[in-house]
Design a protein around this motif. Structure first.
Motif, PDB file in Angstrom:
ATOM      1  N   ARG A 192       0.303   0.633 -10.985  1.00 33.17           N
ATOM      2  CA  ARG A 192      -0.648   1.811 -10.529  1.00 33.17           C
ATOM      3  C   ARG A 192      -1.004   2.410 -11.848  1.00 33.17           C
ATOM      4  O   ARG A 192      -0.297   2.928 -12.642  1.00 33.17           O
ATOM      5  CB  ARG A 192       0.107   2.779  -9.619  1.00 33.17           C
ATOM      6  N   GLY A 248      10.271   3.903 -13.357  1.00 36.87           N
ATOM      7  CA  GLY A 248       9.027   2.867 -13.190  1.00 36.87           C
ATOM      8  C   GLY A 248       7.924   3.266 -14.188  1.00 36.87           C
ATOM      9  O   GLY A 248       6.904   2.311 -14.069  1.00 36.87           O
ATOM     10  N   VAL A 276       2.666   3.318 -13.605  1.00 33.64           N
ATOM     11  CA  VAL A 276       3.962   3.291 -12.792  1.00 33.64           C
ATOM     12  C   VAL A 276       3.905   2.401 -12.021  1.00 33.64           C
ATOM     13  O   VAL A 276       3.219   2.045 -10.974  1.00 33.64           O
ATOM     14  CB  VAL A 276       3.906   4.827 -12.302  1.00 33.64           C
ATOM     15  N   PRO A 278       5.980   1.344  -8.742  1.00 34.64           N
ATOM     16  CA  PRO A 278       6.632   1.998  -7.392  1.00 34.64           C
ATOM     17  C   PRO A 278       8.063   1.571  -7.399  1.00 34.64           C
ATOM     18  O   PRO A 278       8.379   0.377  -7.661  1.00 34.64           O
ATOM     19  CB  PRO A 278       5.626   1.714  -6.440  1.00 34.64           C
ATOM     20  N   GLU A 279       8.666   2.565  -6.748  1.00 34.23           N
ATOM     21  CA  GLU A 279      10.289   1.954  -6.748  1.00 34.23           C
ATOM     22  C   GLU A 279      10.151   1.067  -5.403  1.00 34.23           C
ATOM     23  O   GLU A 279       9.405   1.134  -4.497  1.00 34.23           O
ATOM     24  CB  GLU A 279      11.126   3.340  -6.101  1.00 34.23           C
ATOM     25  N   ASN A 303      -6.431   1.478  -7.860  1.00 28.53           N
ATOM     26  CA  ASN A 303      -6.295   2.064  -9.125  1.00 28.53           C
ATOM     27  C   ASN A 303      -8.027   2.587  -9.593  1.00 28.53           C
ATOM     28  O   ASN A 303      -8.931   2.008  -9.194  1.00 28.53           O
ATOM     29  CB  ASN A 303      -5.768   1.095 -10.208  1.00 28.53           C
TER      30      ASN A 303
END
Length: 303
Positions: A192, A248, A276, A278-279, A303
């Motif tokens: 992202r 991240g 970033v 994401p988890e 985005n």
């Protein structure tokens, strides 16, 4: 043989640490999050032996660990696939294994991926620091890196161990994201953009989606470093004041090669974060990617 519940380290391996879900919520005091790099493999190991997800496990790196049970215990090994032996006898990987007192558990070299996870029923009962038993290599908080002769206490057992991820054998699921370390595999990371994507040229960002990188041998628990790809070029010069970093975050140092921040990342940084990750499973897979593994960034969400 019977005695106090615990496991004695006979062989520590290249890097074996105690890990749990980390200590989030202390960044304002300069304390990193830490915790298991492959969160999915850590959680599954605990589930197999009947532990809560936040129980402490062992995270090995590449060449495993050897332990002796001081009293009967149940253990499970997940993450990077490897040979598992109890007193020289092959036993199941990705399944609960009962060890009598005096038995020696040998967790072998990772066949793919990098990090295996060893859970014991009751969890490893080392002292907690700020609510976590995780070893943080950046700050030095938590128990020290394991060494031969270390005695690891085991907590009281909880519910009965499970059998496999769905009650009928974990099979390949116990590998979690270790497939990222397989020969010829590629690590695909959804990104992202933001908060500092505007510090980079449009051409660099467009090239990021088209280009490939490789995992650098300089990668560690702090971050996955990349190499062999096109450097990301800035649209603006100057220095960026240090700002908060998250798990991240993809930071871009002066050489232009992205660095993916993992569990032991610093809480602040002065290089721009282009985006970033994401988890979830892709970020877990970063923990298992060996040096030389291909890395490709793809758009995540809007985005």
């Amino acid at each position: 043989m019977s005695g106090p519940r615990g496991l004695l380290v006979l062989r520590a391996g290249a890097l074996t640490t105690v890990q749990d879900r980390g200590r989030p919520g202390w960044a304002h005091l300069g304390v990193p999050r830490s915790g298991a790099l492959d969160a999915g493999a850590h959680a599954l190991a605990n589930r197999l032996v009947g532990n809560p997800v936040d129980a402490a496990t062992l995270e090995t790196t590449l060449d495993g660990v050897a332990l002796r049970a001081l009293a009967p215990v149940t253990v499970a090994v997940t993450g990077a696939p490897c040979a598992v032996r109890a007193s020289g006898r092959p036993v199941a990987w990705g399944e609960p294994v009962w060890l009598p007192g005096g038995a020696e558990l040998e967790v072998g070299r990772a066949e793919s991926g990098l990090r295996s996870y060893v859970a014991v029923r009751g969890g490893f009962g080392v002292p907690a620091v700020l609510g976590s038993r995780a070893t943080d290599l950046l700050s030095g908080l938590g128990p020290p890196v394991l060494a031969a002769g270390t005695l690891l206490p085991v907590g009281p057992p909880g519910r009965d161990p499970a059998r496999g991820a769905d009650g009928a054998g974990a099979g390949a699921g116990a590998a979690g994201s270790a497939g990222a370390g397989a020969a010829g595999s590629e690590l695909v990371l959804p990104l992202r953009l933001g908060p500092r994507a505007d510090w980079f040229t449009a051409e660099s960002i467009a090239g990021l989606w088209r280009s490939g990188y490789r995992v650098s041998a300089l990668s560690n628990r702090i971050g996955l470093r990349t190499e062999a790809g096109p450097p990301l070029r800035r649209a603006r010069g100057g220095e960026l004041p240090s700002e908060g970093m998250v798990l991240g975050a993809v930071q871009v140092p002066p050489d232009g090669l992205p660095v993916v921040f993992l569990a032991d990342h610093p809480v602040t940084g002065g290089y721009p974060v282009i985006g970033v990750i994401p988890e979830g499973p892709p970020l877990d897979a970063s923990a298992q990617a060996r040096p030389g593994t291909g890395v490709r960034f793809v758009r995540a969400g809007r985005n």
